[in-house]
Design a protein around this motif. Structure first.
Motif, PDB file in Angstrom:
ATOM      1  N   ILE A 108      40.641  56.115 142.138  1.00  0.00           N
ATOM      2  CA  ILE A 108      39.727  57.179 142.906  1.00  0.00           C
ATOM      3  C   ILE A 108      39.425  58.701 142.802  1.00  0.00           C
ATOM      4  O   ILE A 108      38.336  59.590 143.071  1.00  0.00           O
ATOM      5  N   PHE A 109      40.911  58.923 143.613  1.00  0.00           N
ATOM      6  CA  PHE A 109      41.094  60.234 144.210  1.00  0.00           C
ATOM      7  C   PHE A 109      41.377  60.736 142.568  1.00  0.00           C
ATOM      8  O   PHE A 109      41.089  62.286 142.275  1.00  0.00           O
ATOM      9  N   LEU A 110      41.865  60.303 141.580  1.00  0.00           N
ATOM     10  CA  LEU A 110      42.334  60.879 140.493  1.00  0.00           C
ATOM     11  C   LEU A 110      41.326  60.552 139.670  1.00  0.00           C
ATOM     12  O   LEU A 110      41.417  61.480 138.575  1.00  0.00           O
ATOM     13  N   THR A 111      40.057  60.544 139.823  1.00  0.00           N
ATOM     14  CA  THR A 111      39.042  59.962 138.751  1.00  0.00           C
ATOM     15  C   THR A 111      38.370  61.712 138.198  1.00  0.00           C
ATOM     16  O   THR A 111      38.317  62.483 139.768  1.00  0.00           O
ATOM     17  N   PRO A 112      37.785  62.714 137.526  1.00  0.00           N
ATOM     18  CA  PRO A 112      37.467  63.702 137.400  1.00  0.00           C
ATOM     19  C   PRO A 112      35.986  63.714 137.311  1.00  0.00           C
ATOM     20  O   PRO A 112      35.955  64.880 138.046  1.00  0.00           O
ATOM     21  N   VAL A 113      35.150  62.530 138.121  1.00  0.00           N
ATOM     22  CA  VAL A 113      33.729  62.738 138.360  1.00  0.00           C
ATOM     23  C   VAL A 113      34.318  62.613 140.153  1.00  0.00           C
ATOM     24  O   VAL A 113      35.245  62.548 140.949  1.00  0.00           O
ATOM     25  N   SER A 114      32.964  62.905 140.668  1.00  0.00           N
ATOM     26  CA  SER A 114      32.281  63.000 142.195  1.00  0.00           C
ATOM     27  C   SER A 114      32.797  62.783 142.787  1.00  0.00           C
ATOM     28  O   SER A 114      32.068  61.117 142.489  1.00  0.00           O
ATOM     29  N   ARG A 115      32.978  62.460 143.668  1.00  0.00           N
ATOM     30  CA  ARG A 115      33.109  61.257 144.912  1.00  0.00           C
ATOM     31  C   ARG A 115      32.012  60.753 145.304  1.00  0.00           C
ATOM     32  O   ARG A 115      32.195  59.280 145.486  1.00  0.00           O
ATOM     33  N   VAL A 116      31.275  61.320 145.500  1.00  0.00           N
ATOM     34  CA  VAL A 116      30.220  61.115 146.358  1.00  0.00           C
ATOM     35  C   VAL A 116      29.113  60.265 145.224  1.00  0.00           C
ATOM     36  O   VAL A 116      28.984  58.990 145.282  1.00  0.00           O
ATOM     37  N   TRP A 117      30.038  61.240 144.317  1.00  0.00           N
ATOM     38  CA  TRP A 117      28.620  59.891 142.489  1.00  0.00           C
ATOM     39  C   TRP A 117      29.518  58.998 142.661  1.00  0.00           C
ATOM     40  O   TRP A 117      28.035  57.734 142.251  1.00  0.00           O
ATOM     41  N   MET A 118      30.204  58.984 142.313  1.00  0.00           N
ATOM     42  CA  MET A 118      31.785  57.101 142.201  1.00  0.00           C
ATOM     43  C   MET A 118      30.858  56.673 143.395  1.00  0.00           C
ATOM     44  O   MET A 118      30.315  55.704 142.712  1.00  0.00           O
ATOM     45  N   MET A 119      31.234  56.585 144.547  1.00  0.00           N
ATOM     46  CA  MET A 119      30.380  55.521 145.770  1.00  0.00           C
ATOM     47  C   MET A 119      28.576  55.172 145.737  1.00  0.00           C
ATOM     48  O   MET A 119      28.642  53.620 145.602  1.00  0.00           O
ATOM     49  N   TYR A 120      27.982  56.178 145.066  1.00  0.00           N
ATOM     50  CA  TYR A 120      26.740  55.602 145.081  1.00  0.00           C
ATOM     51  C   TYR A 120      26.629  54.805 143.454  1.00  0.00           C
ATOM     52  O   TYR A 120      26.243  54.301 143.979  1.00  0.00           O
ATOM     53  N   CYS A 121      27.151  54.910 142.758  1.00  0.00           N
ATOM     54  CA  CYS A 121      27.908  54.011 141.215  1.00  0.00           C
ATOM     55  C   CYS A 121      27.796  52.685 141.773  1.00  0.00           C
ATOM     56  O   CYS A 121      27.468  51.403 141.534  1.00  0.00           O
ATOM     57  N   ARG A 122      28.978  52.532 142.672  1.00  0.00           N
ATOM     58  CA  ARG A 122      29.839  51.432 143.185  1.00  0.00           C
ATOM     59  C   ARG A 122      28.628  50.665 143.991  1.00  0.00           C
ATOM     60  O   ARG A 122      28.492  49.572 143.471  1.00  0.00           O
ATOM     61  N   ALA A 123      28.020  51.414 144.518  1.00  0.00           N
ATOM     62  CA  ALA A 123      26.688  51.301 145.951  1.00  0.00           C
ATOM     63  C   ALA A 123      25.539  50.151 145.021  1.00  0.00           C
ATOM     64  O   ALA A 123      25.213  49.000 144.789  1.00  0.00           O
ATOM     65  N   GLY A 124      25.327  50.916 143.663  1.00  0.00           N
ATOM     66  CA  GLY A 124      24.492  50.100 142.985  1.00  0.00           C
ATOM     67  C   GLY A 124      24.582  49.460 142.289  1.00  0.00           C
ATOM     68  O   GLY A 124      23.764  48.114 142.015  1.00  0.00           O
ATOM     69  N   ALA A 125      25.919  48.967 142.005  1.00  0.00           N
ATOM     70  CA  ALA A 125      26.410  48.390 140.714  1.00  0.00           C
ATOM     71  C   ALA A 125      26.362  47.073 141.949  1.00  0.00           C
ATOM     72  O   ALA A 125      26.184  45.885 141.117  1.00  0.00           O
ATOM     73  N   ASN A 126      27.556  47.050 142.722  1.00  0.00           N
ATOM     74  CA  ASN A 126      26.971  45.611 143.442  1.00  0.00           C
ATOM     75  C   ASN A 126      25.548  45.678 144.195  1.00  0.00           C
ATOM     76  O   ASN A 126      25.591  44.120 144.958  1.00  0.00           O
ATOM     77  N   LEU A 127      24.999  45.968 144.586  1.00  0.00           N
ATOM     78  CA  LEU A 127      23.480  45.824 144.125  1.00  0.00           C
ATOM     79  C   LEU A 127      23.171  45.032 143.898  1.00  0.00           C
ATOM     80  O   LEU A 127      22.639  43.487 143.941  1.00  0.00           O
ATOM     81  N   ILE A 128      22.693  45.260 142.356  1.00  0.00           N
ATOM     82  CA  ILE A 128      22.495  44.197 141.267  1.00  0.00           C
ATOM     83  C   ILE A 128      23.174  43.162 141.462  1.00  0.00           C
ATOM     84  O   ILE A 128      22.690  42.007 141.425  1.00  0.00           O
TER      85      ILE A 128
END
Length: 265
Positions: A94-114
């Motif tokens: 998660i820390f090594l990914t080039p994407v924003s950590r904030v964006w990643m947390m919200y994507c994770r939340a949205g994916a788990n919500l579905i």
């Protein structure tokens, strides 16, 4: 990023029929417990409950409450599962990914919500269709109500994911946010009947404002324009949560670079 998180979540947490069975039976039992706890009491127009709501709509009141609760609680569980990333040694990715950590947390939340709410949502829709004391709300109200619910739940989940990402053990939040959120946010009883200290507690949960808007749209048939002040209050609170997530991530990353430790608290 969203589809990557959805795929990972599905493979790690939703790969078994028993998982889907638990996703269905757990909220159904919660709803049934609440419903049959109220049913033995007087629910006629002479009931004290009639001062605060239409007693004939108690089933609809409870089902809307538990829809909101399941949406929010599924993301508390999703955030709690962040500790598994630490145990499995995949937290560094998660820390090594080039994407924003904030964006990643919200994507994770949205994916788990579905994954976490679709079964109970289908169950709730079927229950509502069989209720003979519910007037069908306008289609645009239904669509807007679920959009507000989904956005609010994802923002809530993103904040919790951020907290669990940088904490060695935030499991206490799992306990604090279960029964208190269910009781004070108006899932089972109207917030208006709570004492002053209870209303103050209710004001701390975004779910309180979401359920107020959700029920106004579906149960009372109010328009979006009528709910504009409530929507402004809710989205102001959600904006504050997004800012908190961003600041927390920035602080945690600076701490990690300075100390080499990914645990902020």
């Amino acid at each position: 990023m969203f589809f990557a998180e959805w795929k990972k979540s599905h493979r790690n947490h939703f790969h078994s029929k028993m998982v889907y069975f638990s996703l269905f039976i757990w909220p159904v039992l919660l709803f049934a417990t609440a419903y049959f706890s109220v049913k033995p009491f007087d629910t006629s127009n002479s009931s004290p409950l009639a001062k605060w709501m239409d007693p004939k709509q108690i089933s609809f009141f409870l089902i809307t409450g538990y829809i909101g609760y399941v949406f929010f609680w599924s993301l508390v569980q999703s955030a709690w599962q962040m500790s598994w990333e630490r145990q499995n040694g995949t937290l560094e990715l998660i820390f090594l990914t080039p994407v924003s950590r904030v964006w990643m947390m919200y994507c994770r939340a949205g994916a788990n919500l579905i994954e976490g709410v679709w079964m109970f949502t289908v169950f709730s829709i079927l229950i509502v269709l069989f209720l003979d004391d519910v007037k069908a709300p306008p289609v645009e109200n239904i669509a807007f109500a679920f959009i507000v619910l989904c956005i609010s739940a994802v923002v809530w989940g993103g904040v919790l994911n951020t907290i669990f990402l940088f904490s060695r053990d935030a499991s206490i939040l799992f306990t604090i946010l279960e029964e208190p959120m269910q009781f004070f946010a108006g899932v089972r009883i109207p917030v208006v009947v709570l004492p002053l200290w209870g209303k103050i507690m209710a004001a701390l949960f975004p779910l309180t404002y979401v359920l107020q808007i959700f029920r106004s749209l579906l149960m009372e048939g109010e328009s979006v324009i009528d709910l504009f002040p409530d929507l402004c209050l809710l989205f102001s609170m959600l904006a504050l949560l997004v800012v908190i997530s961003y600041l927390l991530v920035r602080k945690a990353e600076k701490h990690a670079k300075r100390t080499g430790n990914m645990v902020l608290f």
